[in-house]
Design a protein around this motif. Sequence first.
Motif, PDB file in Angstrom:
ATOM      1  N   ALA A 160     -19.828   9.021 -34.230  1.00 50.51           N
ATOM      2  CA  ALA A 160     -20.006  10.023 -35.531  1.00 50.51           C
ATOM      3  C   ALA A 160     -19.697   9.984 -36.662  1.00 50.51           C
ATOM      4  O   ALA A 160     -17.971  10.180 -36.138  1.00 50.51           O
ATOM      5  N   ARG A 161     -20.031   9.185 -37.946  1.00 49.50           N
ATOM      6  CA  ARG A 161     -19.017  10.090 -38.393  1.00 49.50           C
ATOM      7  C   ARG A 161     -18.369  11.377 -38.756  1.00 49.50           C
ATOM      8  O   ARG A 161     -17.338  11.042 -38.830  1.00 49.50           O
ATOM      9  N   ASP A 162     -19.381  12.126 -38.281  1.00 50.27           N
ATOM     10  CA  ASP A 162     -18.385  13.701 -38.264  1.00 50.27           C
ATOM     11  C   ASP A 162     -17.743  14.133 -37.595  1.00 50.27           C
ATOM     12  O   ASP A 162     -17.191  14.847 -37.367  1.00 50.27           O
ATOM     13  N   ALA A 163     -17.492  12.668 -36.838  1.00 49.58           N
ATOM     14  CA  ALA A 163     -16.378  13.045 -35.550  1.00 49.58           C
ATOM     15  C   ALA A 163     -14.971  12.409 -35.506  1.00 49.58           C
ATOM     16  O   ALA A 163     -14.109  12.378 -34.934  1.00 49.58           O
ATOM     17  N   ILE A 164     -14.862  12.097 -36.644  1.00 46.59           N
ATOM     18  CA  ILE A 164     -13.818  11.336 -37.601  1.00 46.59           C
ATOM     19  C   ILE A 164     -12.888  12.660 -38.766  1.00 46.59           C
ATOM     20  O   ILE A 164     -14.589  12.642 -39.044  1.00 46.59           O
ATOM     21  N   THR A 165     -12.358  12.285 -38.399  1.00 43.58           N
ATOM     22  CA  THR A 165     -11.395  13.224 -40.047  1.00 43.58           C
ATOM     23  C   THR A 165     -11.023  11.427 -40.832  1.00 43.58           C
ATOM     24  O   THR A 165     -10.169  11.298 -40.645  1.00 43.58           O
ATOM     25  N   PHE A 166     -11.435  11.920 -42.017  1.00 45.69           N
ATOM     26  CA  PHE A 166     -11.726  10.719 -42.986  1.00 45.69           C
ATOM     27  C   PHE A 166     -10.442  11.616 -43.521  1.00 45.69           C
ATOM     28  O   PHE A 166     -10.475  12.169 -43.946  1.00 45.69           O
ATOM     29  N   VAL A 167      -9.040  10.833 -43.811  1.00 40.09           N
ATOM     30  CA  VAL A 167      -8.186  11.646 -44.181  1.00 40.09           C
ATOM     31  C   VAL A 167      -7.744  10.519 -46.147  1.00 40.09           C
ATOM     32  O   VAL A 167      -7.283   9.039 -45.463  1.00 40.09           O
ATOM     33  N   PRO A 168      -8.384  10.547 -46.863  1.00 35.94           N
ATOM     34  CA  PRO A 168      -8.047  10.401 -48.637  1.00 35.94           C
ATOM     35  C   PRO A 168      -6.208   9.545 -48.483  1.00 35.94           C
ATOM     36  O   PRO A 168      -5.126  10.374 -48.481  1.00 35.94           O
ATOM     37  N   VAL A 169      -5.984   8.040 -48.857  1.00 36.82           N
ATOM     38  CA  VAL A 169      -4.554   8.055 -49.343  1.00 36.82           C
ATOM     39  C   VAL A 169      -4.722   7.029 -49.966  1.00 36.82           C
ATOM     40  O   VAL A 169      -5.657   6.326 -50.470  1.00 36.82           O
ATOM     41  N   GLU A 170      -3.789   6.721 -50.503  1.00 38.34           N
ATOM     42  CA  GLU A 170      -3.230   5.194 -52.214  1.00 38.34           C
ATOM     43  C   GLU A 170      -3.264   4.517 -51.224  1.00 38.34           C
ATOM     44  O   GLU A 170      -1.616   4.436 -50.220  1.00 38.34           O
ATOM     45  N   VAL A 171      -2.643   3.415 -52.120  1.00 34.33           N
ATOM     46  CA  VAL A 171      -2.398   2.330 -51.222  1.00 34.33           C
ATOM     47  C   VAL A 171      -0.915   2.281 -51.039  1.00 34.33           C
ATOM     48  O   VAL A 171       0.166   1.867 -49.695  1.00 34.33           O
ATOM     49  N   ASP A 172      -0.188   3.352 -52.002  1.00 36.15           N
ATOM     50  CA  ASP A 172       1.358   3.261 -52.027  1.00 36.15           C
ATOM     51  C   ASP A 172       2.017   4.076 -51.252  1.00 36.15           C
ATOM     52  O   ASP A 172       3.235   4.221 -50.776  1.00 36.15           O
ATOM     53  N   THR A 173       0.896   5.247 -50.438  1.00 36.54           N
ATOM     54  CA  THR A 173       1.140   5.988 -49.251  1.00 36.54           C
ATOM     55  C   THR A 173       0.575   5.804 -48.029  1.00 36.54           C
ATOM     56  O   THR A 173       0.718   6.817 -46.966  1.00 36.54           O
ATOM     57  N   ALA A 174      -0.049   5.273 -48.069  1.00 38.07           N
ATOM     58  CA  ALA A 174      -0.821   4.800 -46.487  1.00 38.07           C
ATOM     59  C   ALA A 174       0.572   4.227 -45.322  1.00 38.07           C
ATOM     60  O   ALA A 174      -0.234   5.193 -44.516  1.00 38.07           O
ATOM     61  N   LEU A 175       0.808   3.588 -45.948  1.00 36.66           N
ATOM     62  CA  LEU A 175       2.345   3.566 -44.647  1.00 36.66           C
ATOM     63  C   LEU A 175       2.766   4.767 -44.192  1.00 36.66           C
ATOM     64  O   LEU A 175       2.778   4.995 -43.626  1.00 36.66           O
ATOM     65  N   LYS A 176       3.465   4.935 -45.472  1.00 40.51           N
ATOM     66  CA  LYS A 176       3.947   6.171 -44.714  1.00 40.51           C
ATOM     67  C   LYS A 176       3.730   7.541 -44.015  1.00 40.51           C
ATOM     68  O   LYS A 176       3.476   7.969 -42.932  1.00 40.51           O
ATOM     69  N   ALA A 177       2.245   7.457 -44.550  1.00 35.56           N
ATOM     70  CA  ALA A 177       1.545   8.028 -43.769  1.00 35.56           C
ATOM     71  C   ALA A 177       1.181   7.978 -42.154  1.00 35.56           C
ATOM     72  O   ALA A 177       0.659   8.645 -40.998  1.00 35.56           O
ATOM     73  N   LEU A 178       0.483   6.126 -42.476  1.00 35.37           N
ATOM     74  CA  LEU A 178       0.655   6.288 -40.596  1.00 35.37           C
ATOM     75  C   LEU A 178       1.795   6.208 -40.513  1.00 35.37           C
ATOM     76  O   LEU A 178       2.276   6.967 -38.648  1.00 35.37           O
ATOM     77  N   VAL A 179       3.015   5.807 -40.176  1.00 35.34           N
ATOM     78  CA  VAL A 179       4.395   6.256 -40.106  1.00 35.34           C
ATOM     79  C   VAL A 179       4.629   7.227 -39.581  1.00 35.34           C
ATOM     80  O   VAL A 179       5.641   7.711 -38.512  1.00 35.34           O
ATOM     81  N   SER A 180       5.188   9.160 -40.310  1.00 31.54           N
ATOM     82  CA  SER A 180       4.753   9.548 -40.172  1.00 31.54           C
ATOM     83  C   SER A 180       3.809  10.738 -39.748  1.00 31.54           C
ATOM     84  O   SER A 180       4.564  12.098 -39.339  1.00 31.54           O
ATOM     85  N   GLY A 181       3.068  10.034 -39.189  1.00 29.30           N
ATOM     86  CA  GLY A 181       2.013  10.743 -38.000  1.00 29.30           C
ATOM     87  C   GLY A 181       1.011  12.062 -39.505  1.00 29.30           C
ATOM     88  O   GLY A 181       0.339  12.370 -37.982  1.00 29.30           O
ATOM     89  N   GLN A 182       1.478  11.553 -39.969  1.00 31.38           N
ATOM     90  CA  GLN A 182       0.165  12.300 -40.489  1.00 31.38           C
ATOM     91  C   GLN A 182      -1.619  12.130 -40.455  1.00 31.38           C
ATOM     92  O   GLN A 182      -2.079  12.628 -40.908  1.00 31.38           O
ATOM     93  N   ILE A 183      -1.433  10.773 -40.854  1.00 28.98           N
ATOM     94  CA  ILE A 183      -3.262  10.110 -39.933  1.00 28.98           C
ATOM     95  C   ILE A 183      -2.660   9.280 -38.332  1.00 28.98           C
ATOM     96  O   ILE A 183      -1.764   8.499 -38.651  1.00 28.98           O
ATOM     97  N   ASP A 184      -3.880   9.385 -37.898  1.00 36.05           N
ATOM     98  CA  ASP A 184      -4.044   8.208 -36.466  1.00 36.05           C
ATOM     99  C   ASP A 184      -3.978   7.243 -36.516  1.00 36.05           C
ATOM    100  O   ASP A 184      -3.313   6.954 -35.567  1.00 36.05           O
ATOM    101  N   ALA A 185      -4.835   6.361 -37.220  1.00 33.07           N
ATOM    102  CA  ALA A 185      -5.205   5.241 -38.027  1.00 33.07           C
ATOM    103  C   ALA A 185      -5.411   5.342 -39.417  1.00 33.07           C
ATOM    104  O   ALA A 185      -4.973   6.072 -40.381  1.00 33.07           O
ATOM    105  N   LEU A 186      -5.426   3.763 -39.330  1.00 36.09           N
ATOM    106  CA  LEU A 186      -5.143   3.391 -40.893  1.00 36.09           C
ATOM    107  C   LEU A 186      -6.093   2.319 -40.716  1.00 36.09           C
ATOM    108  O   LEU A 186      -6.271   1.029 -40.711  1.00 36.09           O
ATOM    109  N   SER A 187      -7.762   2.081 -42.189  1.00 33.54           N
ATOM    110  CA  SER A 187      -8.189   1.618 -42.341  1.00 33.54           C
ATOM    111  C   SER A 187      -7.700   0.695 -43.446  1.00 33.54           C
ATOM    112  O   SER A 187      -7.843   1.189 -44.363  1.00 33.54           O
ATOM    113  N   SER A 188      -7.275  -0.360 -43.645  1.00 32.80           N
ATOM    114  CA  SER A 188      -6.576  -1.233 -44.745  1.00 32.80           C
ATOM    115  C   SER A 188      -7.012  -2.409 -44.566  1.00 32.80           C
ATOM    116  O   SER A 188      -7.100  -3.393 -43.519  1.00 32.80           O
ATOM    117  N   TRP A 189      -5.880  -3.541 -44.969  1.00 36.60           N
ATOM    118  CA  TRP A 189      -5.888  -4.900 -46.074  1.00 36.60           C
ATOM    119  C   TRP A 189      -5.059  -5.534 -44.741  1.00 36.60           C
ATOM    120  O   TRP A 189      -3.714  -5.133 -43.960  1.00 36.60           O
TER     121      TRP A 189
END
Length: 330
Positions: A160-189
């Motif tokens: 279910a979509r509401d079982a996941i917390t969607f976190v908006p990130v930008e292209v230039d901050t996405a990697l940092k967010a994942l590496v730092s643990g701000q997010i647990d997973a990333l949908s990416s290219w």
Amino acid sequence: MKFRLLMLVIGVLVTAIVVILALPSEKKWTSVERVVLADPRLITSSLVYVALDQGFFAAEGIDLILTPVTSGKASIAMVTAGAADLANAADVPLVRAILEGKPLKVLATIQTTEKDIAITARKDAGITTPADLAGKRLGVIPGTNTSYFANLFLAVEGLARDAITFVPVEVDTALKALVSGQIDALSSWTMVRFDIDKALGDRTVTFSGEGIYTVSWTLVAMDEFAKQRPATVRGVLRALVRAEAFVAANRTMAIDIAARHLGLNRSLIASQWDNFGFRVALDQALLVNLEGVARSELLSRPGVVAPNFLDVLDPDGLAAVVPSRITTLH
């Protein structure tokens, strides 16, 4: 005897003329036309890089200027703002702009793939299977197909979509967010995952989207550009068709060219090259894709009506270059 010889000479001349006319344009232009293309610098744009490198645009009298941007969303924004003539973009930002009333036209798709977008998750966040995404923070880049893919992936996995917390990130901050643990997973290219692999190595797990969503990488212009500069459109498409033939015949050289334009190690590009289908076309699959994205977008746009996406395609340029590549239902 003389008559037969004359007919033979005429036959040879006619054959030579036919062959010459069938060749791609090599006209010596007295003036050069400048065309600005907003490009997110992804593997998906490799036909453009090959056409530039091999002089195919120049052979059409076109001085193609690449303006690098961070995403297809940004490239579309440049075109609608009048800062670029053409954009390379995926179907999602294209559809969003069209639903907002922007008069855009798709001149062709130049690449399709099922394997560019994937979800990469941190194992130390307790994620080893798609089901483990429940209750976790998933980063997506708003307005791009990373968000669209994430929704499709969750639906296929029965999450279910509401079982996941969607976190908006930008292209230039996405990697940092994942590496730092701000997010647990990333949908990416793919290009973002190159950096993830370098930063986190085997501490991540990737869930691919093969069979879930085929990305249509499109060449887009404003309606005014397509109408006022049809010869330019034809020249650009001819150059890209020549690039497609070059890629098919010269895999190693094409990878070298793409790696050089993207500033990446060629082994990285080579490892993913076969995941991308480089072909210039306007086909029914593109229409189905655009309509599917529109249905998803309209869920959050009450009162907005989707256009007939057949009217969004501009087949005139491709019809003059390779008409067999137009396979939409009319």
